[in-house]
Design an enzyme around this catalytic site. Sequence first.
Site, short mmCIF file in Angstrom:
data_model
loop_
_atom_site.label_atom_id
_atom_site.label_comp_id
_atom_site.label_asym_id
_atom_site.label_seq_id
_atom_site.Cartn_x
_atom_site.Cartn_y
_atom_site.Cartn_z
N HIS A 78 -7.46 -0.61 5.68
CA HIS A 78 -6.41 0.29 6.17
C HIS A 78 -6.20 1.41 5.15
O HIS A 78 -6.19 2.59 5.48
CB HIS A 78 -5.14 -0.51 6.41
N ASP A 129 5.86 4.93 5.02
CA ASP A 129 6.74 3.99 5.71
C ASP A 129 6.78 2.62 5.02
O ASP A 129 7.46 1.71 5.49
CB ASP A 129 6.36 3.85 7.20
N HIS A 130 6.09 2.51 3.89
CA HIS A 130 6.14 1.28 3.08
C HIS A 130 6.76 1.50 1.71
O HIS A 130 7.21 0.54 1.08
CB HIS A 130 4.74 0.68 2.94
N ASP A 132 -0.13 -3.66 6.40
CA ASP A 132 -0.76 -3.12 7.62
C ASP A 132 -2.21 -3.55 7.75
O ASP A 132 -3.03 -2.85 8.34
CB ASP A 132 -0.70 -1.59 7.62
N HIS A 147 4.69 -4.50 11.10
CA HIS A 147 5.04 -3.77 12.33
C HIS A 147 5.17 -4.72 13.52
O HIS A 147 4.49 -5.74 13.58
CB HIS A 147 3.97 -2.72 12.66
N HIS A 166 1.42 3.98 1.88
CA HIS A 166 1.92 4.79 2.99
C HIS A 166 3.44 4.96 2.92
O HIS A 166 4.16 4.02 2.55
CB HIS A 166 1.51 4.18 4.33
N HIS A 206 0.85 -1.20 0.00
CA HIS A 206 0.00 0.00 0.00
C HIS A 206 0.88 1.24 0.00
O HIS A 206 2.10 1.15 0.14
CB HIS A 206 -0.99 -0.01 1.16
ZN LIG Z 1 0.02 1.80 6.46
#
Ligand SMILES: [Zn+2]
Length: 275
Positions: free
Chosen positions: A130, A76-77, A147, A185, A74, A72
């Site tokens: 998410h 941090d990905h 996530d 995570h 985001h 996805h």
């Molecule tokens: Zn995420």
Amino acid sequence: MFNTACDDFAPLGSGTMLQVTPVRAFSDNYIWLIHSPRNPASVVVVDPGDAAPVERTLNEQGLKLAGVLITHHHPDHVGGVSALLQRRQAPVFGPAGERVPGEPTKLREGDEANLPALGLSFRVLDVPGHTAGHIAYVGHGAVFCGDTLFSGGCGRLFEGTPEQMSASLGKLAGLGDDTQVYCAHEYTVSNLRFALAVEPDNADTANYLEECRARRARDEATVPSVIRRERNVNPFLRCDRETVKQAAEARAGRRLQNQPEVFAVIRQWKDAFRG
Ligand SMILES: [Zn+2]
């Protein structure tokens, strides 16, 4: 690199093993390296939010980056994708419904991420909730679920509805008992503390929480998890259980009619949980 808990290796289903190793990023992200069964020095990286720790691991271990899987959009990905591709060419796969860097092959449910030279192939599941276009990669006895599903918990609903997330988690819960769950995570201990608030009498959850606390005290990862365990401890996969339904109804102060309603209540409860 750091110590992993126990299962660096997930079954391929034919006696061979899929080797997956974590790269720690930010405060609690795991970037997964999937080693090619054909050539263990070639790896596919999953959700590289930060290029620096990935580069360091590749250099230290003499590994070649041969592919990128994105779940996805985001940061941090995906934050490390462009930097990793500046120095090398590697195929990138990502969700059809989201904008991600690296000009990925866009995938949706029913598609496959095929890396034939590496001996790797993953089928894609749409798992919105998410984010609106979140996908998961399933293959070789493993799921890379970003996530969406965490050990003992699930992602927050930033773009989707409780109905969507409930259905997405249902798809993941329906994978084989022994499917290794590579989530993105290290949230397991706090998730399980909440899980015990929902189901105080769940001995599986209590035992697993103690095991995970001990692992974290040794600076070990608690993931990958496995689907069988998640079905036993993860309240978000247990919205059909009377214990979870009753706890959600007590929290909400009203009767709840179906699993998405139960899910919505415990997701909101978790968002507010400080216990
Ligand atoms: Zn995420």
